[in-house]
Motif scaffolding. Structure first.
Motif, mmCIF file in Angstrom:
data_model
loop_
_atom_site.group_PDB
_atom_site.id
_atom_site.type_symbol
_atom_site.label_atom_id
_atom_site.label_comp_id
_atom_site.label_asym_id
_atom_site.label_seq_id
_atom_site.Cartn_x
_atom_site.Cartn_y
_atom_site.Cartn_z
ATOM 1 N N TRP A 167 -15.890 -1.716 11.023
ATOM 2 C CA TRP A 167 -15.590 -2.166 9.660
ATOM 3 C C TRP A 167 -15.090 -1.019 8.786
ATOM 4 C CZ3 TRP A 167 -14.495 -6.887 9.010
ATOM 5 C CH2 TRP A 167 -15.145 -7.882 9.741
ATOM 6 N N LEU A 168 -15.394 0.219 9.150
ATOM 7 C CA LEU A 168 -14.922 1.353 8.351
ATOM 8 C C LEU A 168 -13.399 1.511 8.411
ATOM 9 C CD1 LEU A 168 -15.559 3.670 6.469
ATOM 10 C CD2 LEU A 168 -15.997 5.099 8.477
ATOM 11 N N PRO A 169 -12.800 1.562 9.589
ATOM 12 C CA PRO A 169 -11.329 1.626 9.590
ATOM 13 C C PRO A 169 -10.701 0.365 9.005
ATOM 14 C CG PRO A 169 -12.176 1.563 11.840
ATOM 15 C CD PRO A 169 -13.345 1.711 10.940
ATOM 16 N N ALA A 170 -11.366 -0.775 9.176
ATOM 17 C CA ALA A 170 -10.844 -2.009 8.577
ATOM 18 C C ALA A 170 -10.823 -1.892 7.058
ATOM 19 C CB ALA A 170 -11.683 -3.207 9.013
ATOM 20 N N ALA A 171 -11.847 -1.265 6.487
ATOM 21 C CA ALA A 171 -11.901 -1.061 5.034
ATOM 22 C C ALA A 171 -10.761 -0.158 4.580
ATOM 23 C CB ALA A 171 -13.248 -0.460 4.632
ATOM 24 N N LEU A 172 -10.507 0.901 5.314
ATOM 25 C CA LEU A 172 -9.423 1.818 4.951
ATOM 26 C C LEU A 172 -8.058 1.138 5.044
ATOM 27 C CD1 LEU A 172 -10.728 5.036 6.741
ATOM 28 C CD2 LEU A 172 -10.685 4.579 4.276
ATOM 29 N N VAL A 173 -7.847 0.388 6.111
ATOM 30 C CA VAL A 173 -6.572 -0.306 6.271
ATOM 31 C C VAL A 173 -6.392 -1.339 5.157
ATOM 32 C CG1 VAL A 173 -5.289 -1.921 7.729
ATOM 33 C CG2 VAL A 173 -6.370 0.097 8.748
ATOM 34 N N ALA A 174 -7.412 -2.130 4.907
ATOM 35 C CA ALA A 174 -7.313 -3.163 3.861
ATOM 36 C C ALA A 174 -7.055 -2.530 2.498
ATOM 37 C CB ALA A 174 -8.599 -3.991 3.821
ATOM 38 N N GLY A 175 -7.777 -1.477 2.188
ATOM 39 C CA GLY A 175 -7.631 -0.837 0.887
ATOM 40 C C GLY A 175 -6.261 -0.230 0.667
ATOM 41 N N TYR A 176 -5.748 0.447 1.659
ATOM 42 C CA TYR A 176 -4.477 1.144 1.481
ATOM 43 C C TYR A 176 -3.256 0.273 1.784
ATOM 44 C CZ TYR A 176 -6.797 5.533 0.577
ATOM 45 O OH TYR A 176 -7.555 6.516 0.009
ATOM 46 N N LEU A 177 -3.346 -0.615 2.747
ATOM 47 C CA LEU A 177 -2.186 -1.409 3.138
ATOM 48 C C LEU A 177 -1.619 -2.210 1.963
ATOM 49 C CD1 LEU A 177 -0.271 -2.515 5.337
ATOM 50 C CD2 LEU A 177 -1.968 -4.315 5.706
ATOM 51 N N PHE A 178 -2.468 -2.959 1.289
ATOM 52 C CA PHE A 178 -1.991 -3.792 0.191
ATOM 53 C C PHE A 178 -1.490 -2.952 -0.982
ATOM 54 C CE2 PHE A 178 -4.695 -6.710 2.571
ATOM 55 C CZ PHE A 178 -3.854 -7.803 2.678
ATOM 56 N N ALA A 179 -2.180 -1.853 -1.246
ATOM 57 C CA ALA A 179 -1.750 -0.972 -2.337
ATOM 58 C C ALA A 179 -0.368 -0.396 -2.043
ATOM 59 C CB ALA A 179 -2.767 0.144 -2.530
ATOM 60 N N TRP A 180 -0.170 0.097 -0.838
ATOM 61 C CA TRP A 180 1.106 0.718 -0.507
ATOM 62 C C TRP A 180 2.235 -0.304 -0.448
ATOM 63 C CZ3 TRP A 180 -0.509 4.841 3.678
ATOM 64 C CH2 TRP A 180 -1.281 5.819 3.032
ATOM 65 N N ILE A 181 1.936 -1.531 -0.043
ATOM 66 C CA ILE A 181 2.951 -2.590 -0.088
ATOM 67 C C ILE A 181 3.414 -2.784 -1.530
ATOM 68 C CG2 ILE A 181 3.288 -5.089 0.126
ATOM 69 C CD1 ILE A 181 1.569 -4.924 2.705
ATOM 70 N N GLY A 182 2.469 -2.789 -2.451
ATOM 71 C CA GLY A 182 2.823 -2.933 -3.862
ATOM 72 C C GLY A 182 3.698 -1.799 -4.368
ATOM 73 N N HIS A 183 3.376 -0.587 -3.961
ATOM 74 C CA HIS A 183 4.168 0.559 -4.416
ATOM 75 C C HIS A 183 5.579 0.542 -3.823
ATOM 76 C CE1 HIS A 183 1.272 2.663 -6.827
ATOM 77 N NE2 HIS A 183 0.363 2.394 -5.915
ATOM 78 N N VAL A 184 5.687 0.228 -2.553
ATOM 79 C CA VAL A 184 6.992 0.262 -1.887
ATOM 80 C C VAL A 184 7.877 -0.896 -2.328
ATOM 81 C CG1 VAL A 184 8.147 0.068 0.354
ATOM 82 C CG2 VAL A 184 6.150 1.546 0.116
ATOM 83 N N PHE A 185 7.344 -2.109 -2.342
ATOM 84 C CA PHE A 185 8.180 -3.288 -2.544
ATOM 85 C C PHE A 185 8.218 -3.810 -3.978
ATOM 86 C CE2 PHE A 185 7.073 -3.440 2.001
ATOM 87 C CZ PHE A 185 8.362 -3.388 2.530
ATOM 88 N N ILE A 186 7.256 -3.438 -4.807
ATOM 89 C CA ILE A 186 7.233 -3.951 -6.180
ATOM 90 C C ILE A 186 7.527 -2.845 -7.187
ATOM 91 C CG2 ILE A 186 5.825 -5.071 -7.954
ATOM 92 C CD1 ILE A 186 4.325 -6.453 -5.585
ATOM 93 N N GLU A 187 6.769 -1.780 -7.145
ATOM 94 C CA GLU A 187 6.951 -0.684 -8.110
ATOM 95 C C GLU A 187 8.094 0.252 -7.715
ATOM 96 O OE1 GLU A 187 5.515 -0.227 -11.039
ATOM 97 O OE2 GLU A 187 3.945 -1.732 -10.862
ATOM 98 N N HIS A 188 8.375 0.337 -6.427
ATOM 99 C CA HIS A 188 9.389 1.259 -5.911
ATOM 100 C C HIS A 188 9.057 2.708 -6.293
ATOM 101 C CE1 HIS A 188 11.700 -2.246 -4.795
ATOM 102 N NE2 HIS A 188 11.604 -2.685 -6.040
#
Length: 110
Positions: free
Chosen positions: A50-71
């Motif tokens: 669950w620890l790596p799952a927490a890291l992936v969940a936390g960062y994946l969605f955030a980085w998607i927002g930065h790359v595709f929405i905020e640029h």
């Protein structure tokens, strides 16, 4: 951001401006919520996967927002600890209904 900011008080408004769009913040809130659920599951089950799952969940969605929405580039790369603390601060402000005031103080209209 080409260089490090001198203090957390200078970083916080910058962090909010880097999350100026509601869809970016929504992805951050989703990722943070999933990460917290994973950490709770780690504690309850004792399963360390669950620890790596927490890291992936936390960062994946955030980085998607930065790359595709905020640029823009996530602040994590220059200020990793301040960025993590700010994500939880933004999350707590959202949960308690006080985020709009902070966004206004940072020069954003929610």
């Amino acid at each position: 951001m080409a260089e490090k900011l001198p203090s957390y008080s200078a970083f916080w408004p910058y962090y909010l401006r880097e999350h100026g769009r509601a869809r970016t913040r929504a992805l951050h809130f989703l990722g943070t919520s999933l990460a917290l659920i994973c950490l709770i599951l780690l504690i309850v089950t004792g399963n360390w996967w669950w620890l790596p799952a927490a890291l992936v969940a936390g960062y994946l969605f955030a980085w998607i927002g930065h790359v595709f929405i905020e640029h823009n580039r996530p602040a994590t790369f220059i200020h990793p600890l301040w960025s993590l603390a700010s994500d939880f601060r933004m999350y707590a402000l959202w949960v308690t209904g006080r985020l709009k005031g902070e966004l206004r103080r940072a020069g954003l209209e929610p």
